[in-house]
Enzyme design. Structure first.
Site, PDB file in Angstrom:
ATOM      1  N   ILE A 109       0.828  -1.202   0.000  1.00  0.00           N
ATOM      2  CA  ILE A 109       0.000   0.000   0.000  1.00  0.00           C
ATOM      3  C   ILE A 109       0.864   1.253   0.000  1.00  0.00           C
ATOM      4  O   ILE A 109       1.981   1.251   0.533  1.00  0.00           O
ATOM      5  CB  ILE A 109      -0.984  -0.005   1.209  1.00  0.00           C
ATOM      6  CG1 ILE A 109      -1.975   1.152   1.122  1.00  0.00           C
ATOM      7  CG2 ILE A 109      -0.235  -0.053   2.523  1.00  0.00           C
ATOM      8  CD1 ILE A 109      -3.154   1.029   2.070  1.00  0.00           C
ATOM      9  N   CYS A 110       0.344   2.304  -0.618  1.00  0.00           N
ATOM     10  CA  CYS A 110       0.935   3.634  -0.612  1.00  0.00           C
ATOM     11  C   CYS A 110       2.310   3.629  -1.284  1.00  0.00           C
ATOM     12  O   CYS A 110       2.421   3.371  -2.475  1.00  0.00           O
ATOM     13  CB  CYS A 110       0.976   4.168   0.819  1.00  0.00           C
ATOM     14  SG  CYS A 110       1.117   5.952   0.948  1.00  0.00           S
ATOM     15  N   HIS A 111       3.385   3.876  -0.551  1.00  0.00           N
ATOM     16  CA  HIS A 111       4.734   3.859  -1.101  1.00  0.00           C
ATOM     17  C   HIS A 111       5.360   2.459  -1.066  1.00  0.00           C
ATOM     18  O   HIS A 111       6.461   2.268  -1.574  1.00  0.00           O
ATOM     19  CB  HIS A 111       5.634   4.844  -0.337  1.00  0.00           C
ATOM     20  CG  HIS A 111       5.316   6.275  -0.617  1.00  0.00           C
ATOM     21  ND1 HIS A 111       4.285   6.937   0.015  1.00  0.00           N
ATOM     22  CD2 HIS A 111       5.866   7.164  -1.467  1.00  0.00           C
ATOM     23  CE1 HIS A 111       4.223   8.178  -0.425  1.00  0.00           C
ATOM     24  NE2 HIS A 111       5.172   8.348  -1.329  1.00  0.00           N
ATOM     25  N   PHE A 130       0.635   5.193  -4.115  1.00  0.00           N
ATOM     26  CA  PHE A 130       0.597   6.636  -3.971  1.00  0.00           C
ATOM     27  C   PHE A 130       0.991   7.213  -5.330  1.00  0.00           C
ATOM     28  O   PHE A 130       1.899   6.689  -5.988  1.00  0.00           O
ATOM     29  CB  PHE A 130       1.566   7.086  -2.866  1.00  0.00           C
ATOM     30  CG  PHE A 130       1.330   8.497  -2.426  1.00  0.00           C
ATOM     31  CD1 PHE A 130       0.279   8.803  -1.576  1.00  0.00           C
ATOM     32  CD2 PHE A 130       2.143   9.516  -2.894  1.00  0.00           C
ATOM     33  CE1 PHE A 130       0.038  10.116  -1.192  1.00  0.00           C
ATOM     34  CE2 PHE A 130       1.919  10.828  -2.514  1.00  0.00           C
ATOM     35  CZ  PHE A 130       0.855  11.128  -1.657  1.00  0.00           C
ATOM     36  N   SER A 162      -2.961  -0.724  -3.042  1.00  0.00           N
ATOM     37  CA  SER A 162      -3.848   0.411  -2.808  1.00  0.00           C
ATOM     38  C   SER A 162      -3.010   1.678  -2.693  1.00  0.00           C
ATOM     39  O   SER A 162      -1.793   1.616  -2.538  1.00  0.00           O
ATOM     40  CB  SER A 162      -4.685   0.214  -1.540  1.00  0.00           C
ATOM     41  OG  SER A 162      -5.710  -0.730  -1.764  1.00  0.00           O
TER      42      SER A 162
END
Length: 182
Positions: A109-111, A130, A162
């Site tokens: 998720i994200c980074h 991200f 995500s």
């Protein structure tokens, strides 16, 4: 009784976006899985609420001592500093490559997908992250899209991704499915 599924949570020593660690961790536990915290060294790691230091968490094992066959899947939380340090850790990169080679599902998720880019495992995969990772992912051969969650089963392993903490409900739901914990 069936053996519990062990899920590796891959982090560096600090800069972890805390909710991206703790929320999936709680969902894995509630679903009957066994989360394990992996980091470059034993001791504790530090979570962050964006840029503000938060809680500490005990490490279960190091990347150097981890064996992909001991885990049924992995979660890679974000946090800019966490992901940047993590992708520079050769043992973490090697573990990701081994997990992928073994066909284990990974949720990032994200980074977090920066580690996947460094491990050269996103080629041919559909994922999100991200938005600042978009170009890195595309340059590594991945198909990036701005979506709440993407699940990709191509290339013999499942990848769940995500964009940020707002996506955690969808991320957790799809990660648990990928880990066989639904």
């Amino acid at each position: 009784m069936a053996e519990q599924k062990k899920i590796a949570f891959l982090v560096d020593t600090e800069g972890i976006e805390q909710v991206e660690l703790t929320d999936p961790w709680t969902h894995v536990e509630k679903a009957g899985g066994v989360p394990r915290l992996l980091a470059p060294k034993l001791g504790e790691v530090r979570g962050f609420n964006h840029l503000t230091p938060a809680d500490s968490f005990p490490v279960d094992t190091t990347y150097a001592d981890a064996v992909a066959d001991d885990y049924d899947g992995a979660v890679i939380p974000g946090g800019v500093a966490n992901a940047d340090f993590l992708r520079m850790d050769s043992d973490a990169v090697a573990l990701v490559k081994a997990l992928v080679a073994a066909g284990k599902p990974i949720a990032a998720i994200c980074h977090g997908p920066w580690l996947l880019v460094e491990a050269d495992v996103v080629r041919g995969k559909m994922l999100t992250s991200f938005p600042s990772l978009r170009t890195d992912i595309r340059n590594a051969g991945g198909d990036w899209a701005d979506q709440e969650v993407r699940v990709c089963d191509m290339n013999g392993w499942t990848l769940v991704t995500s964009r940020n903490p707002d996506d955690l409900p969808a991320f957790n739901r799809e990660a648990l499915k990928a880990f066989g914990l639904e």
